[in-house]
Design a protein around this motif. Structure first.
Motif, PDB file in Angstrom:
ATOM      1  N   GLU A 185       0.855  -1.177   0.000  1.00 36.33           N
ATOM      2  CA  GLU A 185       0.000   0.000   0.000  1.00 36.33           C
ATOM      3  C   GLU A 185       0.895   1.232   0.000  1.00 36.33           C
ATOM      4  O   GLU A 185       1.879   1.305   0.738  1.00 36.33           O
ATOM      5  CB  GLU A 185      -0.950   0.028   1.190  1.00 36.33           C
ATOM      6  N   PHE A 186       0.531   2.193  -0.862  1.00 33.06           N
ATOM      7  CA  PHE A 186       1.310   3.406  -1.074  1.00 33.06           C
ATOM      8  C   PHE A 186       0.509   4.598  -0.567  1.00 33.06           C
ATOM      9  O   PHE A 186      -0.630   4.812  -0.994  1.00 33.06           O
ATOM     10  CB  PHE A 186       1.619   3.577  -2.560  1.00 33.06           C
ATOM     11  N   PHE A 187       1.107   5.368   0.340  1.00 30.06           N
ATOM     12  CA  PHE A 187       0.448   6.504   0.979  1.00 30.06           C
ATOM     13  C   PHE A 187       1.121   7.786   0.507  1.00 30.06           C
ATOM     14  O   PHE A 187       2.284   8.044   0.839  1.00 30.06           O
ATOM     15  CB  PHE A 187       0.536   6.380   2.496  1.00 30.06           C
ATOM     16  N   ALA A 188       0.413   8.594  -0.270  1.00 35.61           N
ATOM     17  CA  ALA A 188       0.957   9.819  -0.863  1.00 35.61           C
ATOM     18  C   ALA A 188       0.677  11.013   0.035  1.00 35.61           C
ATOM     19  O   ALA A 188      -0.456  11.188   0.510  1.00 35.61           O
ATOM     20  CB  ALA A 188       0.331  10.046  -2.236  1.00 35.61           C
ATOM     21  N   LEU A 189       1.678  11.852   0.252  1.00 31.78           N
ATOM     22  CA  LEU A 189       1.549  13.031   1.105  1.00 31.78           C
ATOM     23  C   LEU A 189       1.949  14.297   0.374  1.00 31.78           C
ATOM     24  O   LEU A 189       2.778  14.263  -0.541  1.00 31.78           O
ATOM     25  CB  LEU A 189       2.441  12.903   2.347  1.00 31.78           C
ATOM     26  N   ASP A 190       1.398  15.427   0.807  1.00 28.31           N
ATOM     27  CA  ASP A 190       1.814  16.750   0.348  1.00 28.31           C
ATOM     28  C   ASP A 190       2.558  17.414   1.502  1.00 28.31           C
ATOM     29  O   ASP A 190       1.948  17.896   2.460  1.00 28.31           O
ATOM     30  CB  ASP A 190       0.598  17.568  -0.069  1.00 28.31           C
ATOM     31  N   THR A 191       3.880  17.429   1.437  1.00 30.05           N
ATOM     32  CA  THR A 191       4.690  17.977   2.528  1.00 30.05           C
ATOM     33  C   THR A 191       5.073  19.440   2.336  1.00 30.05           C
ATOM     34  O   THR A 191       5.602  20.060   3.260  1.00 30.05           O
ATOM     35  CB  THR A 191       5.976  17.148   2.696  1.00 30.05           C
ATOM     36  N   THR A 192       4.806  20.015   1.164  1.00 31.25           N
ATOM     37  CA  THR A 192       5.274  21.375   0.904  1.00 31.25           C
ATOM     38  C   THR A 192       4.682  22.427   1.850  1.00 31.25           C
ATOM     39  O   THR A 192       5.406  23.334   2.284  1.00 31.25           O
ATOM     40  CB  THR A 192       5.027  21.760  -0.561  1.00 31.25           C
ATOM     41  N   PRO A 193       3.403  22.393   2.228  1.00 29.63           N
ATOM     42  CA  PRO A 193       2.925  23.399   3.177  1.00 29.63           C
ATOM     43  C   PRO A 193       3.655  23.377   4.517  1.00 29.63           C
ATOM     44  O   PRO A 193       3.648  24.361   5.245  1.00 29.63           O
ATOM     45  CB  PRO A 193       1.443  23.025   3.352  1.00 29.63           C
ATOM     46  N   LEU A 194       4.288  22.252   4.836  1.00 26.19           N
ATOM     47  CA  LEU A 194       5.031  22.125   6.085  1.00 26.19           C
ATOM     48  C   LEU A 194       6.491  22.518   5.957  1.00 26.19           C
ATOM     49  O   LEU A 194       7.213  22.557   6.964  1.00 26.19           O
ATOM     50  CB  LEU A 194       4.961  20.671   6.583  1.00 26.19           C
ATOM     51  N   SER A 195       6.951  22.792   4.742  1.00 24.11           N
ATOM     52  CA  SER A 195       8.392  22.977   4.562  1.00 24.11           C
ATOM     53  C   SER A 195       8.705  23.942   3.431  1.00 24.11           C
ATOM     54  O   SER A 195       9.682  23.752   2.715  1.00 24.11           O
ATOM     55  CB  SER A 195       9.063  21.640   4.277  1.00 24.11           C
ATOM     56  N   SER A 196       7.899  24.962   3.267  1.00 27.87           N
ATOM     57  CA  SER A 196       8.141  25.943   2.215  1.00 27.87           C
ATOM     58  C   SER A 196       9.320  26.836   2.586  1.00 27.87           C
ATOM     59  O   SER A 196       9.717  26.936   3.744  1.00 27.87           O
ATOM     60  CB  SER A 196       6.883  26.788   1.998  1.00 27.87           C
ATOM     61  N   TYR A 197       9.878  27.499   1.576  1.00 29.66           N
ATOM     62  CA  TYR A 197      10.999  28.409   1.809  1.00 29.66           C
ATOM     63  C   TYR A 197      10.542  29.792   2.257  1.00 29.66           C
ATOM     64  O   TYR A 197      11.375  30.644   2.583  1.00 29.66           O
ATOM     65  CB  TYR A 197      11.836  28.533   0.542  1.00 29.66           C
ATOM     66  N   VAL A 198       9.242  30.039   2.235  1.00 30.58           N
ATOM     67  CA  VAL A 198       8.667  31.292   2.718  1.00 30.58           C
ATOM     68  C   VAL A 198       7.526  30.971   3.663  1.00 30.58           C
ATOM     69  O   VAL A 198       7.009  29.852   3.682  1.00 30.58           O
ATOM     70  CB  VAL A 198       8.146  32.167   1.556  1.00 30.58           C
ATOM     71  N   LEU A 199       7.123  31.947   4.464  1.00 26.91           N
ATOM     72  CA  LEU A 199       5.991  31.751   5.356  1.00 26.91           C
ATOM     73  C   LEU A 199       4.711  31.609   4.544  1.00 26.91           C
ATOM     74  O   LEU A 199       4.507  32.315   3.555  1.00 26.91           O
ATOM     75  CB  LEU A 199       5.860  32.935   6.315  1.00 26.91           C
ATOM     76  N   GLN A 200       3.846  30.704   4.948  1.00 30.32           N
ATOM     77  CA  GLN A 200       2.554  30.572   4.294  1.00 30.32           C
ATOM     78  C   GLN A 200       1.642  31.724   4.701  1.00 30.32           C
ATOM     79  O   GLN A 200       1.639  32.141   5.869  1.00 30.32           O
ATOM     80  CB  GLN A 200       1.900  29.236   4.653  1.00 30.32           C
ATOM     81  N   THR A 201       0.880  32.243   3.740  1.00 27.98           N
ATOM     82  CA  THR A 201      -0.038  33.351   4.016  1.00 27.98           C
ATOM     83  C   THR A 201      -1.501  32.950   3.939  1.00 27.98           C
ATOM     84  O   THR A 201      -2.372  33.697   4.375  1.00 27.98           O
ATOM     85  CB  THR A 201       0.213  34.514   3.022  1.00 27.98           C
ATOM     86  N   ASP A 202      -1.780  31.776   3.391  1.00 27.16           N
ATOM     87  CA  ASP A 202      -3.141  31.246   3.333  1.00 27.16           C
ATOM     88  C   ASP A 202      -3.361  30.378   4.569  1.00 27.16           C
ATOM     89  O   ASP A 202      -2.703  29.346   4.727  1.00 27.16           O
ATOM     90  CB  ASP A 202      -3.318  30.415   2.061  1.00 27.16           C
ATOM     91  N   PRO A 203      -4.267  30.762   5.476  1.00 27.60           N
ATOM     92  CA  PRO A 203      -4.454  29.997   6.718  1.00 27.60           C
ATOM     93  C   PRO A 203      -4.774  28.521   6.494  1.00 27.60           C
ATOM     94  O   PRO A 203      -4.474  27.695   7.354  1.00 27.60           O
ATOM     95  CB  PRO A 203      -5.619  30.722   7.408  1.00 27.60           C
ATOM     96  N   THR A 204      -5.362  28.200   5.357  1.00 24.52           N
ATOM     97  CA  THR A 204      -5.654  26.794   5.067  1.00 24.52           C
ATOM     98  C   THR A 204      -4.393  25.958   5.105  1.00 24.52           C
ATOM     99  O   THR A 204      -4.413  24.797   5.540  1.00 24.52           O
ATOM    100  CB  THR A 204      -6.323  26.663   3.683  1.00 24.52           C
ATOM    101  N   TYR A 205      -3.284  26.559   4.666  1.00 25.42           N
ATOM    102  CA  TYR A 205      -2.046  25.798   4.524  1.00 25.42           C
ATOM    103  C   TYR A 205      -0.974  26.181   5.545  1.00 25.42           C
ATOM    104  O   TYR A 205       0.199  25.870   5.339  1.00 25.42           O
ATOM    105  CB  TYR A 205      -1.508  25.953   3.094  1.00 25.42           C
TER     106      TYR A 205
END
Length: 374
Positions: A185-205
């Motif tokens: 079983e393969f579990f795909a994740l989106d890690t970019t909101p947790l490790s961007s090079y700039v601060l996130q400005t959209d509260p969703t992320y």
């Protein structure tokens, strides 16, 4: 553990650390789909006929990462991988993010999907399980990861392509499809909101926003419920890495802040994945690495495979033990999976000539379930 092996310009870190410090701006499992806020629309209305998830208990999986340049390096690796897959057979492919350089697509019909995915991979006609990378979700600054919602174009492209498989920003696929006890079983994740090079400005992320909380809860539930013999968590960013991006929690040599350091990626992996999945598969670093399982990681092994278009060097002081590593060369890997073992074959591709070479074979026979019952 039951494993064995054969065979002068300012730096990106300096520029992006300054920007970050300034504050610049269908979950699937076992073949059953559920909608979420981050899922693509159904392909039923005029969408592409998807290539089916395999229904076999032994499978070969092509592993590539950081491929989507549309340039010579990508084509060399794709040509080499196609030749190997024609010879050995292939059932699935995994793309480990940075699918559309430099900033990601501008819509779900952007012609970059053709020039940077479909055409280079012609002939590798299997489902490609895809995840987002920092270059897929960027705005003004290439690779910043500061525009996460841009990744929804790649989710929506799922409805347009027979091969591209990204029904959600995070999802799971079990093989054989529909099996009560899958071999993998393969579990795909989106890690970019947790490790961007700039601060996130959209509260969703935000790192602690709704997306991150929902993804984490889903992953914990899904790993606990999985009855697969082998579990693979795959995402763009690695937990452990001997390349220049370094380990999670100290990405780019940065150890402070909620984003650039990747400390929340480290938390996600160590608190939810370690000891629950046999493998973490990642790109981000343009290198090839098969690291050891590591006693501190309770049997969870890291593989980095991000050299499908670009090359990058080794960290000055690498901290992880490795079965095998390759730097300054292009390449890809094949995973051969059955109930008894996972075999990882690493192939290097000469950046100048495009010639491929089988460089290393690693075999793993121990499963976490077996370890936990000892």
């Amino acid at each position: 553990m039951g494993t064995q092996g054969e065979g002068t310009a300012p730096s990106r870190r300096t520029v992006l650390a300054g920007v970050g410090g300034a504050g610049a701006a269908a979950v699937l499992g076992g073949g059953v789909a559920a909608q979420s806020a981050y899922a693509a629309d159904s392909a039923a209305d005029g969408g592409a006929d998807k290539l089916p998830i395999p229904r076999k208990a032994e499978l070969t999986v092509l592993l590539t990462g950081d491929a989507g340049t549309g340039e010579d390096g990508q084509w060399k690796v794709a040509d080499a991988a196609r030749a190997v897959c024609e010879r050995r057979g292939v059932d699935l492919a995994i793309g480990l993010g940075d699918n559309i350089y430099e900033n990601g697509p501008e819509s779900d019909t952007d012609d970059e999907f053709q020039s940077k995915f479909e055409r280079p991979n012609t002939g590798i006609d299997v489902p490609w399980l895809m995840v987002l990378g920092n270059h897929d979700t960027s705005g003004i600054i290439p690779g910043s990861g500061g525009w996460p919602s841009r990744g929804n174009h790649e989710v929506a492209y799922h409805a347009h392509s027979a091969r591209w498989y990204m029904p959600n920003r995070y999802y799971a696929v079990a093989v054989p499809d529909g099996a009560a006890e899958p071999v993998a079983e393969f579990f795909a994740l989106d890690t970019t909101p947790l490790s961007s090079y700039v601060l996130q400005t959209d509260p969703t992320y935000y790192w602690d926003g709704p997306f991150a909380r929902e993804q984490r809860a889903w992953l914990a539930r899904s790993l606990a419920a999985s009855r697969a013999r082998w579990k693979f968590v795959f995402a763009h960013h690695p937990l452990r890495n001997n390349g220049t991006h370094r380990n999670a929690g100290e990405y780019e040599g940065v150890t402070c802040g909620d984003y650039m350091s990747g400390k929340h990626v480290k938390e996600l992996y160590e608190e939810v994945v370690v000891g629950e999945a046999e493998f973490i598969l990642s790109g981000h670093d343009h290198t090839l690495q098969i690291l050891d399982t590591g006693a501190d990681y309770r049997g969870t092994q890291q593989i980095v495979c991000g050299a499908a278009a670009k090359t990058k060097g080794r960290a000055d002081e690498p901290s992880n033990k490795a079965f095998w590593e390759a730097y300054d060369t292009l390449g890809f890997m094949l995973l051969t999976i059955n109930a008894q073992q996972v075999v990882v074959d690493a192939y290097t591709v000469d950046p100048e000539t495009g010639e491929s070479r089988h460089a290393y074979r690693h075999t793993r026979t121990d499963r976490l379930g077996a370890i936990h019952t000892r």
